[in-house]
Structure formats: structure tokens, C-alpha cells
Design a protein around this motif. Structure first.
Motif, PDB file in Angstrom:
ATOM      1  N   VAL A 147       0.842  -1.198   0.000  1.00 32.29           N
ATOM      2  CA  VAL A 147       0.000   0.000   0.000  1.00 32.29           C
ATOM      3  C   VAL A 147       0.877   1.248   0.000  1.00 32.29           C
ATOM      4  O   VAL A 147       0.643   2.199  -0.760  1.00 32.29           O
ATOM      5  N   LEU A 148       1.900   1.251   0.842  1.00 36.21           N
ATOM      6  CA  LEU A 148       2.817   2.379   0.926  1.00 36.21           C
ATOM      7  C   LEU A 148       3.539   2.599  -0.394  1.00 36.21           C
ATOM      8  O   LEU A 148       3.704   3.739  -0.857  1.00 36.21           O
ATOM      9  N   PHE A 149       3.973   1.507  -1.020  1.00 35.62           N
ATOM     10  CA  PHE A 149       4.704   1.591  -2.284  1.00 35.62           C
ATOM     11  C   PHE A 149       3.836   2.204  -3.380  1.00 35.62           C
ATOM     12  O   PHE A 149       4.269   3.127  -4.090  1.00 35.62           O
ATOM     13  N   PHE A 150       2.601   1.728  -3.523  1.00 34.93           N
ATOM     14  CA  PHE A 150       1.738   2.212  -4.607  1.00 34.93           C
ATOM     15  C   PHE A 150       1.233   3.631  -4.343  1.00 34.93           C
ATOM     16  O   PHE A 150       0.995   4.385  -5.285  1.00 34.93           O
ATOM     17  N   LEU A 151       1.080   4.001  -3.067  1.00 32.51           N
ATOM     18  CA  LEU A 151       0.620   5.354  -2.751  1.00 32.51           C
ATOM     19  C   LEU A 151       1.700   6.407  -2.990  1.00 32.51           C
ATOM     20  O   LEU A 151       1.396   7.554  -3.336  1.00 32.51           O
ATOM     21  N   THR A 152       2.958   6.021  -2.794  1.00 36.62           N
ATOM     22  CA  THR A 152       4.056   6.999  -2.914  1.00 36.62           C
ATOM     23  C   THR A 152       4.732   6.982  -4.277  1.00 36.62           C
ATOM     24  O   THR A 152       5.421   7.943  -4.627  1.00 36.62           O
ATOM     25  N   ARG A 153       4.559   5.905  -5.031  1.00 34.73           N
ATOM     26  CA  ARG A 153       5.238   5.800  -6.323  1.00 34.73           C
ATOM     27  C   ARG A 153       4.814   6.932  -7.249  1.00 34.73           C
ATOM     28  O   ARG A 153       3.629   7.169  -7.464  1.00 34.73           O
ATOM     29  N   GLY A 154       5.792   7.633  -7.809  1.00 34.96           N
ATOM     30  CA  GLY A 154       5.505   8.732  -8.712  1.00 34.96           C
ATOM     31  C   GLY A 154       5.246  10.049  -8.017  1.00 34.96           C
ATOM     32  O   GLY A 154       5.150  11.088  -8.670  1.00 34.96           O
ATOM     33  N   ARG A 155       5.116  10.028  -6.687  1.00 39.08           N
ATOM     34  CA  ARG A 155       4.832  11.243  -5.928  1.00 39.08           C
ATOM     35  C   ARG A 155       6.054  11.766  -5.185  1.00 39.08           C
ATOM     36  O   ARG A 155       6.136  12.963  -4.910  1.00 39.08           O
ATOM     37  N   ILE A 156       6.969  10.866  -4.831  1.00 41.22           N
ATOM     38  CA  ILE A 156       8.200  11.280  -4.156  1.00 41.22           C
ATOM     39  C   ILE A 156       9.388  10.671  -4.889  1.00 41.22           C
ATOM     40  O   ILE A 156       9.220   9.811  -5.760  1.00 41.22           O
ATOM     41  N   ALA A 157      10.588  11.099  -4.520  1.00 39.32           N
ATOM     42  CA  ALA A 157      11.803  10.645  -5.206  1.00 39.32           C
ATOM     43  C   ALA A 157      11.977   9.129  -5.086  1.00 39.32           C
ATOM     44  O   ALA A 157      11.604   8.530  -4.067  1.00 39.32           O
ATOM     45  N   VAL A 158      12.547   8.531  -6.120  1.00 40.93           N
ATOM     46  CA  VAL A 158      12.750   7.084  -6.158  1.00 40.93           C
ATOM     47  C   VAL A 158      13.593   6.613  -4.978  1.00 40.93           C
ATOM     48  O   VAL A 158      13.267   5.618  -4.327  1.00 40.93           O
ATOM     49  N   ILE A 159      14.675   7.332  -4.688  1.00 38.98           N
ATOM     50  CA  ILE A 159      15.561   6.914  -3.601  1.00 38.98           C
ATOM     51  C   ILE A 159      14.834   6.947  -2.261  1.00 38.98           C
ATOM     52  O   ILE A 159      15.067   6.104  -1.384  1.00 38.98           O
ATOM     53  N   THR A 160      13.915   7.900  -2.089  1.00 41.02           N
ATOM     54  CA  THR A 160      13.140   7.982  -0.850  1.00 41.02           C
ATOM     55  C   THR A 160      12.221   6.777  -0.709  1.00 41.02           C
ATOM     56  O   THR A 160      12.089   6.191   0.379  1.00 41.02           O
ATOM     57  N   ILE A 161      11.578   6.394  -1.808  1.00 39.38           N
ATOM     58  CA  ILE A 161      10.700   5.219  -1.792  1.00 39.38           C
ATOM     59  C   ILE A 161      11.492   3.962  -1.441  1.00 39.38           C
ATOM     60  O   ILE A 161      11.074   3.157  -0.599  1.00 39.38           O
ATOM     61  N   ILE A 162      12.647   3.806  -2.073  1.00 35.99           N
ATOM     62  CA  ILE A 162      13.466   2.611  -1.849  1.00 35.99           C
ATOM     63  C   ILE A 162      13.906   2.514  -0.388  1.00 35.99           C
ATOM     64  O   ILE A 162      13.771   1.462   0.247  1.00 35.99           O
ATOM     65  N   ILE A 163      14.434   3.613   0.147  1.00 39.40           N
ATOM     66  CA  ILE A 163      14.898   3.615   1.539  1.00 39.40           C
ATOM     67  C   ILE A 163      13.731   3.370   2.493  1.00 39.40           C
ATOM     68  O   ILE A 163      13.856   2.635   3.480  1.00 39.40           O
ATOM     69  N   MET A 164      12.578   3.961   2.197  1.00 44.66           N
ATOM     70  CA  MET A 164      11.402   3.794   3.038  1.00 44.66           C
ATOM     71  C   MET A 164      10.932   2.336   3.067  1.00 44.66           C
ATOM     72  O   MET A 164      10.655   1.781   4.135  1.00 44.66           O
ATOM     73  N   ILE A 165      10.880   1.703   1.893  1.00 43.43           N
ATOM     74  CA  ILE A 165      10.429   0.309   1.819  1.00 43.43           C
ATOM     75  C   ILE A 165      11.449  -0.614   2.467  1.00 43.43           C
ATOM     76  O   ILE A 165      11.081  -1.536   3.228  1.00 43.43           O
ATOM     77  N   LEU A 166      12.732  -0.394   2.203  1.00 40.60           N
ATOM     78  CA  LEU A 166      13.769  -1.226   2.807  1.00 40.60           C
ATOM     79  C   LEU A 166      13.767  -1.113   4.326  1.00 40.60           C
ATOM     80  O   LEU A 166      13.905  -2.111   5.043  1.00 40.60           O
ATOM     81  N   THR A 167      13.589   0.120   4.811  1.00 38.37           N
ATOM     82  CA  THR A 167      13.556   0.334   6.262  1.00 38.37           C
ATOM     83  C   THR A 167      12.343  -0.339   6.881  1.00 38.37           C
ATOM     84  O   THR A 167      12.450  -0.999   7.931  1.00 38.37           O
ATOM     85  N   GLY A 168      11.186  -0.177   6.234  1.00 35.55           N
ATOM     86  CA  GLY A 168       9.970  -0.800   6.735  1.00 35.55           C
ATOM     87  C   GLY A 168      10.054  -2.316   6.727  1.00 35.55           C
ATOM     88  O   GLY A 168       9.641  -2.984   7.690  1.00 35.55           O
ATOM     89  N   TRP A 169      10.617  -2.879   5.641  1.00 41.18           N
ATOM     90  CA  TRP A 169      10.743  -4.340   5.544  1.00 41.18           C
ATOM     91  C   TRP A 169      11.693  -4.861   6.617  1.00 41.18           C
ATOM     92  O   TRP A 169      11.388  -5.843   7.296  1.00 41.18           O
ATOM     93  N   THR A 170      12.834  -4.205   6.774  1.00 43.98           N
ATOM     94  CA  THR A 170      13.824  -4.639   7.771  1.00 43.98           C
ATOM     95  C   THR A 170      13.243  -4.574   9.182  1.00 43.98           C
ATOM     96  O   THR A 170      13.351  -5.538   9.957  1.00 43.98           O
ATOM     97  N   ALA A 171      12.633  -3.432   9.523  1.00 43.16           N
ATOM     98  CA  ALA A 171      12.063  -3.263  10.860  1.00 43.16           C
ATOM     99  C   ALA A 171      10.958  -4.286  11.108  1.00 43.16           C
ATOM    100  O   ALA A 171      10.868  -4.877  12.197  1.00 43.16           O
ATOM    101  N   GLY A 172      10.123  -4.510  10.096  1.00 44.16           N
ATOM    102  CA  GLY A 172       9.024  -5.458  10.237  1.00 44.16           C
ATOM    103  C   GLY A 172       9.501  -6.885  10.431  1.00 44.16           C
ATOM    104  O   GLY A 172       8.992  -7.612  11.296  1.00 44.16           O
ATOM    105  N   VAL A 173      10.479  -7.296   9.627  1.00 41.51           N
ATOM    106  CA  VAL A 173      11.003  -8.666   9.736  1.00 41.51           C
ATOM    107  C   VAL A 173      11.695  -8.866  11.086  1.00 41.51           C
ATOM    108  O   VAL A 173      11.509  -9.900  11.741  1.00 41.51           O
TER     109      VAL A 173
END
Length: 219
Positions: A147-173
Motif C-alpha cells: 500500500v505504501l509503495f503504490f501510494l508513494t510511487r511517482g509522488r516522491i523521489a525514487v531513492i526515498t521510496i526505496i529507503i522507506m520500503i527497505l527500512t519498513g521491511w527490515t524493521a518489520g522482519v
């Protein structure tokens, strides 16, 4: 029976990856030519990853391989083989990036799309079909990240999306490893040390490539 179970497991992974690629091709904002190019690169990397898993099995069971090479074919790959495959794949991406054969940030964004959808499909099948209750926590995490990925894609910088998803995945796991016995990604157990090391290495690579591209752009 063991062979049938293994084939079913491989089939579920194949279906999940197919769902990931189809989702990427249908919903990506990139041009048709760019989507095709990225899909070809991702499929190539996926094939390399499978080869690296087999290579990891050989390295980790070298004494068995010397005595009976065919035994490796029947020897199941474990998490250590998966970790080595991730390492080898990362080194290959760095090499291709240095040779200017790959734009890392764009590739990672496309890969995250496929990975999240494929992982969601895999965990959903595990929960519904195989009644794997341990898949529920990771499925919830993947839902939030999708949900976070599809809501932010195209709206914020690519590097911000990548870091956000990686951080969320790492913290969640990492959180899931504390509240349930284990967490798996496509059937491979994720050790906390590996998750942490993967996160740090990925972030450093992303920041380095981003700064390098900025310097080249300014020059």
C-alpha cells in the motif's frame, strides 16, 4: 512424496514470481520499452540468483560434492545457500553498475515492485492453501509495504521510496523474529543478523550510487 512436495513448493514460487512480473508490467508508469528492458534484466538476475543458490550449495557441501557430485542435486538448499546467493547477486549488481550496464536505483525500484507482489502472493498461498499460520504476520507486513509503495510511487523521489520500503521491511522482519519462532522469505529462514547486514549494505550502496549520479550530473 518428498519429490512431489518439492515440486509443489517450486510451483508456488513460480506462480508468485509470475504474479509479480504481471503486476509490474500492467501497473508500471514506465514506457513499454523501459518495462520490457527492466523485466528482461530482472529475469536475467533471477536466473543468476538460482544459479548462485546451486553454487552456494556446492560451496557449503564441497566435501559431498567431491565424493558424489550428483548428491548435490538431491541435497535441499538451505538459508545459508540463500544468503550466499544474495551476496553473489549484490556483487554482480555492483559490477554491472560500475560497467554502466545497469542503473541501480531504477532497477531496485522495479525489483521492489515484483518482490513485494510475488512475496504477498506466496505468503497468501501459504496461509490459505497450506494453512501456515506463521505466514500471517509477514503477510500483514507485505500488505502495509505494498500500500505504501503504490501510494508513494511517482509522488516522491525514487531513492526515498526505496529507503522507506527497505527500512519498513527490515524493521518489520526484525520485529516478527521476536514475536514468532521464525520468519521466512520464499521458504528460506531469515536470521536477524542477515536482515540487518542486508539493510546496511543496501542503504550504503543506494546512497553511494545516488551521490555519484548527482556529482556526474553536476559535472
Amino acid at each position: 512424496m518428498v519429490i512431489v512436495s518439492k515440486l509443489i513448493s517450486i510451483g508456488i514460487i513460480a506462480v508468485s514470481m509470475f504474479a509479480g512480473f504481471i503486476s509490474y508490467y500492467i501497473t508500471s508508469d514506465l514506457s513499454k520499452e523501459q518495462r520490457k528492458k527492466h523485466m528482461e534484466e530482472m529475469i536475467s538476475q533471477l536466473i543468476n540468483f538460482i544459479i548462485f543458490i546451486w553454487l552456494g550449495k556446492v560451496i557449503l557441501n564441497f566435501s559431498i560434492f567431491i565424493k558424489d557430485p550428483l548428491a548435490i542435486l538431491a541435497y535441499p538448499s538451505n538459508s545459508q545457500s540463500f544468503y550466499l546467493a544474495v551476496l553473489f547477486s549484490g556483487l554482480l549488481l555492483v559490477y554491472k553498475s560500475k560497467r554502466q550496464q545497469l542503473y541501480v536505483l531504477e532497477f531496485i525500484e522495479s525489483f521492489l515492485h515484483v518482490f513485494l507482489v510475488a512475496s504477498f502472493t506466496y505468503e497468501f498461498i501459504q496461509l490459505v492453501w497450506n494453512d501456515n499460520t506463521y505466514a500471517f504476520g509477514y503477510l500483514v507486513l507485505l500488505t502495509v509495504l505494498l500500500v505504501l509503495f503504490f501510494l508513494t510511487r511517482g509522488r516522491i523521489a525514487v531513492i526515498t521510496i526505496i529507503i522507506m520500503i527497505l527500512t519498513g521491511w527490515t524493521a518489520g522482519v526484525l520485529l516478527l523474529t521476536f514475536i514468532q519462532p521464525f520468519v521466512t522469505v520464499f521458504g528460506y529462514i531469515m536470521a536477524p543478523w542477515f536482515v540487518g547486514l542486508f539493510f546496511i549494505s543496501s542503504i550504503l550502496l543506494i546512497i553511494f550510487k545516488h551521490r555519484k549520479r548527482d556529482r556526474n550530473g553536476r559535472n
